[in-house]
Design an enzyme around this catalytic site. Structure first.
Site, mmCIF file in Angstrom:
data_model
loop_
_atom_site.group_PDB
_atom_site.id
_atom_site.type_symbol
_atom_site.label_atom_id
_atom_site.label_comp_id
_atom_site.label_asym_id
_atom_site.label_seq_id
_atom_site.Cartn_x
_atom_site.Cartn_y
_atom_site.Cartn_z
ATOM 1 N N ASP A 159 -64.100 10.931 23.422
ATOM 2 C CA ASP A 159 -64.969 11.086 24.593
ATOM 3 C C ASP A 159 -64.468 12.193 25.514
ATOM 4 O O ASP A 159 -64.806 12.208 26.705
ATOM 5 C CB ASP A 159 -65.021 9.768 25.384
ATOM 6 C CG ASP A 159 -66.326 9.026 25.148
ATOM 7 O OD1 ASP A 159 -67.112 9.468 24.297
ATOM 8 O OD2 ASP A 159 -66.568 8.002 25.817
ATOM 9 N N ASP B 237 -55.798 1.933 20.810
ATOM 10 C CA ASP B 237 -55.966 2.983 21.813
ATOM 11 C C ASP B 237 -55.120 4.202 21.471
ATOM 12 O O ASP B 237 -54.226 4.153 20.615
ATOM 13 C CB ASP B 237 -55.604 2.451 23.198
ATOM 14 C CG ASP B 237 -56.725 1.604 23.789
ATOM 15 O OD1 ASP B 237 -57.799 1.532 23.162
ATOM 16 O OD2 ASP B 237 -56.515 1.008 24.859
ATOM 17 N N ASP C 122 -52.670 5.828 22.734
ATOM 18 C CA ASP C 122 -51.205 5.902 22.856
ATOM 19 C C ASP C 122 -50.495 4.845 22.017
ATOM 20 O O ASP C 122 -49.283 4.675 22.151
ATOM 21 C CB ASP C 122 -50.788 5.752 24.320
ATOM 22 C CG ASP C 122 -51.214 4.415 24.905
ATOM 23 O OD1 ASP C 122 -52.352 4.009 24.643
ATOM 24 O OD2 ASP C 122 -50.426 3.799 25.639
ATOM 25 N N ASP D 169 -62.898 -5.532 27.224
ATOM 26 C CA ASP D 169 -62.127 -6.358 26.305
ATOM 27 C C ASP D 169 -62.166 -7.829 26.700
ATOM 28 O O ASP D 169 -62.349 -8.712 25.862
ATOM 29 C CB ASP D 169 -60.689 -5.851 26.222
ATOM 30 C CG ASP D 169 -60.093 -5.567 27.593
ATOM 31 O OD1 ASP D 169 -60.765 -5.849 28.615
ATOM 32 O OD2 ASP D 169 -58.957 -5.060 27.668
#
Length: 667
Positions: free
Chosen positions: A242, A301, A303, A395
């Site tokens: 994104d 994600d 990281d 989430d």
């Protein structure tokens, strides 16, 4: 016997039984001994005084260095416009003047107290008027203000006791799991599931990596996921980019193409219309036609760096459990010892994963999805309504809706995925704002669905009272109200004085309960206590904004990453290899317009290299620091004892955070 003699009788009479000493000689001897003792005592005092005085240069040097460091960091504060710079300069001058005046007044009052000054030089007429006003104020505060503060403090203490019971029960559950060595087990009844000799027995797994302008971590994240141990024809990796920066888009696309050439089944997706943030990104990816061919989806994600056996340790738990919707792994932090800020974050998150997630997962089969490092059954996502864009905690939203639809969850405390903690207070503050405003938004939206759902009354009570109200709203409310508002007010309204046990046992007990899962962090107990009270301002503000839908409730800022990886990470070689080929790949693949973009990339790299890190000033924390330090001075003059020390150190903690002197600076 002569009258001037003294008889001294000794216990042991083997050598002699009687000694006669002339009285005049005794006096001389005692006088010499007294003189010698006085000299020795004087020398001892001088020696101690010398040692004490020798500390002053060391203390002065330390204070000087600290002051220069603080002054330097403040001088580099973030000021993007002249107007902001002007306002911040005014605030700095006000803060410095206020602190200087407070110190001077405090010194004068202390000197007056020890000198027993008489302040009756005021004329009787003026003294009568002052006395009348003062007595009126005492009556007003004792009749109206003090009862309200006392009632509010008692309510906060009651909330603390309720939460302490909850923490105590969670602690018992945690020790029970440890004592019994309880772990989720894989069903061994169904043979042929994930058979290493037969690739066809492995279920189809979709792995999603949502990211947005993740320049620092995109390489190591993609490299880690591409090395997962799973049959190549049974896995598809989606890189959901994104990013709004065109240069970062090209870099990520190039990294994907690099791994695709190595035989990895990976695709790159970019949305032109970035709506709904992460939830919109995931929803868009799940709408692809080929998703129907996959049974499970793993979300990692940008990281996060999973070990190669991540899927082998998580996906088999779905075997023989058709009602299992989610398998959640634990986070592990590569930079938990980087600075004081990351150490304090690690204490909080260690309690969250070790105690809350593990106990709720074992005894309730439900917990909040952490947004990453988890594997979902795609059927559970679809039956629960999929990803929705209505809150900033997508989430938690999907987890609650899946629980209301009867799906169970499993938490694996032994399966850990590497990630990193925010190293700057700016990044941590924004992250905590989103994590505490989102649950209140979700509570407003989900309450009717919870009340009308078909789950048991016990599960409804757990969701409403424990999951939302107690753990998401009550803690920031009483922490902020009790220690940042009521306590300093009681210094100026002594009729509403807080008991010492509230000042001591309430914060210390809560801190000890939180720090038990990470015993190595006990030396940081007091900094953790002070820092959590300081963070209560941010959490309380976020909770209120989410509950009442204020302007900052829907604020979403991607947490700033630094791109740190573990020293023992075997993927470092792949990362260096792909980084070395990066520029060559860009030049080979891109068209003429792309070469122009390459020039922009070089320009950005140069700009980042020369960009200086700056401080930020947090006005709410600075204002509360002044309030607490003023209350500490008032407490010192009133001889409140423990109240003074708590207010002093809490005020200093607010001042350190307010001047951005904790953690790393940001660009």
């Amino acid at each position: 016997m002569p009258p001037t003699s003294v008889v001294v009788t000794l216990d042991k009479s083997t050598n002699f039984s009687l000694v006669q000493v002339d009285d005049s000689e005794t006096s001389i001897f005692l006088e010499k001994q007294r003189t010698a003792s006085t000299k020795q005592y004087s020398w001892l005092l001088l020696l101690k005084a010398q040692r004490i005085l020798s500390l002053f240069p060391w203390v002065t040097m330390g204070v000087s260095k600290t002051y220069l460091s603080v002054k330097k960091r403040i001088a580099l504060s973030d000021s993007t416009t002249d107007e902001v710079k002007y306002k911040e300069n005014i605030m700095y001058k006000f803060v410095k003047a206020f602190l200087a005046i407070s110190v001077i007044i405090l010194g004068v009052e202390l000197f007056a107290y020890f000198q027993n000054w008489d302040l009756n030089f005021i004329p009787n007429e003026a003294m009568g008027l002052v006395h009348l006003c003062y007595m009126s104020w005492i009556g007003f505060r004792g009749e109206y203000i003090a009862p309200f503060i006392t009632m509010l403090s008692q309510f906060c203490v009651l909330l603390f006791l309720i939460q302490s019971v909850d923490r105590f029960i969670l602690g018992i559950g945690f020790f029970w799991i440890k004592f019994k060595k309880i772990k989720p087990v894989i069903d061994a009844n169904d043979d042929g599931f994930c058979d290493a000799e037969k690739a066809s027995t492995f279920p189809m797994v979709l792995v999603q990596i949502p990211m947005c302008n993740e320049r620092e971590v995109y390489q190591q994240s993609i490299a880690a996921v591409c090395q997962l141990n799973w049959p190549k024809d049974r896995i598809l990796i989606q890189v959901l980019d994104d990013s709004s920066d065109e240069v970062i888009q090209i870099l990520i696309r190039n990294e994907v193409n690099l791994w695709k050439e190595k035989g990895v089944n990976i695709i790159y997706r970019h949305r032109f219309v970035r709506t709904g943030y992460k939830a919109g990104n995931l929803h868009s990816a799940m709408s692809c036609d080929y998703v129907k061919n996959y049974e499970f989806v793993a979300i990692l994600d940008a990281d996060f760096q999973p070990n190669p056996d991540f899927l082998l340790l998580t996906v088999p738990h779905f075997k023989g459990k058709p009602d299992l919707g989610l398998v959640q792994a634990r986070w592990s932090f590569v930079n938990k010892d980087e600075n004081l800020l990351t150490r304090l974050q690690n204490i909080n998150l260690c309690f969250h994963f070790e105690v809350e997630q593990q106990v709720n997962g074992h005894f309730l089969n439900f917990f909040g999805f952490n947004g990453t490092a988890g594997v979902w059954r795609i059927k559970a996502l679809e039956e629960s309504g999929g990803w929705l864009e209505r809150t900033t905690v997508e989430d938690m939203d999907i987890a609650v809706r899946a629980h209301l639809n009867g799906w169970n969850f499993i938490y694996l405390n032994d399966v850990r995925v590497l990630c990193e903690l925010p190293e700057s207070y700016e990044a941590y503050k924004k992250q905590q704002h989103r994590w505490h405003s989102g649950p209140m938004q979700l509570f407003r939206l989900c309450l009717p669905a919870i009340l009308s759902s078909k789950i048991s009354k016990w599960k409804k009570a757990n969701l409403i009272l424990l999951f939302f109200l107690l753990r998401k709203m009550i803690l920031p409310f009483y922490s902020f109200t009790l220690f940042c508002v009521i306590l300093p007010l009681t210094m100026f309204i002594p009729e509403a004085e807080l008991p010492i046990w509230v000042i001591c046992y309430v914060p210390v007990t809560m801190s000890i309960l939180n720090i038990l899962p990470s015993p190595k962090s006990f030396p940081f107990l007091m900094p953790y206590l002070l820092f959590e009270n300081t963070m209560s301002v941010t959490k309380f503000n976020a909770m209120i904004s989410g509950l009442f839908q204020l302007g900052s409730a829907y604020e979403w800022v991607v947490t700033k990453k630094t791109g740190r990886s573990s020293e023992s990470d075997l993927l470092a070689f792949c990362e260096r290899e792909s980084k070395g080929l990066n520029d060559e790949r860009i030049q080979r693949r891109l068209s003429d317009s792309g070469l122009e973009m390459m020039g922009k990339f070089k320009e950005q790299e140069t700009q980042v290299a020369v960009e200086k890190k700056k401080n930020r000033i947090y006005r709410k924390e600075v204002v509360l620091a002044l309030l607490l330090l003023t209350a500490a001075a008032r407490s010192l003059l009133s001889a409140h004892g423990i109240h003074f020390y708590f207010l002093l150190f809490q005020g200093l903690s607010f001042l350190v955070v307010g001047l951005d002197l904790i953690g790393e600076q940001v660009n």
